[in-house]
Scaffold this motif. Structure first.
Motif, PDB file in Angstrom:
ATOM      1  N   CYS A  96       9.732   4.714   4.778  1.00  0.00           N
ATOM      2  CA  CYS A  96       9.961   3.466   5.509  1.00  0.00           C
ATOM      3  C   CYS A  96       9.726   3.652   7.005  1.00  0.00           C
ATOM      4  O   CYS A  96       9.088   2.814   7.664  1.00  0.00           O
ATOM      5  N   GLU A  97      10.241   4.747   7.547  1.00  0.00           N
ATOM      6  CA  GLU A  97      10.072   4.998   8.973  1.00  0.00           C
ATOM      7  C   GLU A  97       8.603   5.265   9.310  1.00  0.00           C
ATOM      8  O   GLU A  97       8.103   4.793  10.351  1.00  0.00           O
ATOM      9  N   ALA A  98       7.910   5.993   8.460  1.00  0.00           N
ATOM     10  CA  ALA A  98       6.488   6.252   8.698  1.00  0.00           C
ATOM     11  C   ALA A  98       5.685   4.959   8.666  1.00  0.00           C
ATOM     12  O   ALA A  98       4.777   4.750   9.490  1.00  0.00           O
ATOM     13  N   ALA A  99       6.011   4.078   7.723  1.00  0.00           N
ATOM     14  CA  ALA A  99       5.319   2.789   7.663  1.00  0.00           C
ATOM     15  C   ALA A  99       5.572   1.987   8.935  1.00  0.00           C
ATOM     16  O   ALA A  99       4.658   1.367   9.504  1.00  0.00           O
ATOM     17  N   ARG A 100       6.801   1.999   9.423  1.00  0.00           N
ATOM     18  CA  ARG A 100       7.116   1.288  10.668  1.00  0.00           C
ATOM     19  C   ARG A 100       6.327   1.848  11.841  1.00  0.00           C
ATOM     20  O   ARG A 100       5.718   1.102  12.623  1.00  0.00           O
ATOM     21  N   LEU A 101       6.324   3.172  11.960  1.00  0.00           N
ATOM     22  CA  LEU A 101       5.605   3.797  13.065  1.00  0.00           C
ATOM     23  C   LEU A 101       4.112   3.524  12.995  1.00  0.00           C
ATOM     24  O   LEU A 101       3.442   3.419  14.028  1.00  0.00           O
ATOM     25  N   ALA A 102       3.588   3.411  11.764  1.00  0.00           N
ATOM     26  CA  ALA A 102       2.155   3.164  11.590  1.00  0.00           C
ATOM     27  C   ALA A 102       1.794   1.688  11.736  1.00  0.00           C
ATOM     28  O   ALA A 102       0.611   1.337  11.687  1.00  0.00           O
ATOM     29  N   GLY A 103       2.792   0.834  11.889  1.00  0.00           N
ATOM     30  CA  GLY A 103       2.520  -0.594  12.038  1.00  0.00           C
ATOM     31  C   GLY A 103       2.203  -1.299  10.740  1.00  0.00           C
ATOM     32  O   GLY A 103       1.604  -2.386  10.753  1.00  0.00           O
ATOM     33  N   VAL A 104       2.631  -0.727   9.616  1.00  0.00           N
ATOM     34  CA  VAL A 104       2.395  -1.361   8.318  1.00  0.00           C
ATOM     35  C   VAL A 104       3.497  -2.396   8.090  1.00  0.00           C
ATOM     36  O   VAL A 104       4.683  -2.076   8.144  1.00  0.00           O
TER      37      VAL A 104
END
Length: 273
Positions: A96-104
């Motif tokens: 979830c955090e990676a998706a947020r950081l990637a702008g997904v």
């Protein structure tokens, strides 16, 4: 066409999804742990990334430019609490955090019927709307935590998140319980595409189940995000009942909710059927 990132790309569900998603013209980023082989990637549509599910920065890089992250990586049955916490819960938080950081902006999280495994089959809790979590195992607890993380990231960061309580995913129904609970590969692909295109916002918990005549859960939460399953386990009913005439379990969790199923032990201490 869209770019979709899949975690747990070597697993059963991702392996079944890949050709179906490629057939729609979508490109795929296939993520799995270092040392795990993802079978036969198609270089025209797919690229593979070796990355631990708990690696936020590595996954953020892999997810860059994606329109949807489909999170499938997890232990798929009961494990010790440290294993469940590390992979299923910490791993989901990292995704979830990676998706947020990637702008997904969109996430499809693979929850499980075992997040509500103690709900009785046929009860209004199951047949009318969506019950609160009633996990049957540490594994079920991890899926309830997954749903909570989905709600957190949808609420705090404005993401569209679908948590799918997947029931019995398989090529065809294998036993009496699956006549109620089967999720076909084609319907799983429909769920992915619905999450990709839905106009719904926020967090939604839906049942990952096909349009089975004998289904024991409500399709309306899924329909609210555009998930309209088409397949029906009834087409296989005669063969299933000839192989196994036993009655389906009384709780949604099936064997996971049996008193003899031991917490923290793979398959509850039994061999998978």
């Amino acid at each position: 066409m869209a770019l979709l990132a899949l975690t747990g790309a070597s697993g059963r569900i991702a392996t079944a999804l890949r050709p179906r998603l490629r057939a729609t013209g979508h490109r795929l980023v296939l993520c799995d742990a270092p040392g795990v082989t993802v079978a036969e990637p198609d270089p025209t549509f797919e690229r593979t990334v070796a990355c631990d599910v708990r690696d936020v920065e590595g996954q953020a890089e892999a997810f860059a430019g994606a329109d949807l992250v489909v999170h499938l990586a997890a232990y798929a049955d009961e494990r010790s609490w440290p294993d469940i916490l590390s992979v299923n819960i910490d791993g989901t938080r990292a995704v979830c955090e990676a998706a947020r950081l990637a702008g997904v902006g969109r996430l499809l999280l693979a929850s499980s019927v075992h997040a509500a495994g103690y709900v009785p089959v046929g009860s209004p809790l199951a047949t009318d709307g969506m019950p609160l979590p009633a996990p049957d195992t540490y594994y079920g607890v991890s899926k309830a935590a997954l749903e909570a993380l989905g709600a957190l990231y949808a609420g705090r960061f404005g993401m569209t998140v679908v948590s799918a309580r997947i029931m019995n995913f398989d090529d065809s129904p294998g036993g009496p319980r699956s006549l109620q609970a089967w999720l076909s590969p084609d319907d799983m692909a429909r769920l992915v595409l619905a999450t990709l295109t839905t106009d719904a916002t926020g967090h939604h918990v839906v049942w990952g189940v096909s349009r089975n005549t004998r289904r024991s859960v409500d399709l309306r939460p899924g329909l609210a995000v555009g998930f309209d399953p088409q397949d029906d386990a009834e087409a296989y009913a005669c063969g299933v009942q000839e192989r196994d005439p036993s009655l389906p379990p009384k709780l949604l969790g099936g064997a996971f909710a049996d008193p003899g199923y031991r917490l923290g032990v793979p398959h509850g201490g039994t061999q998978p059927g």
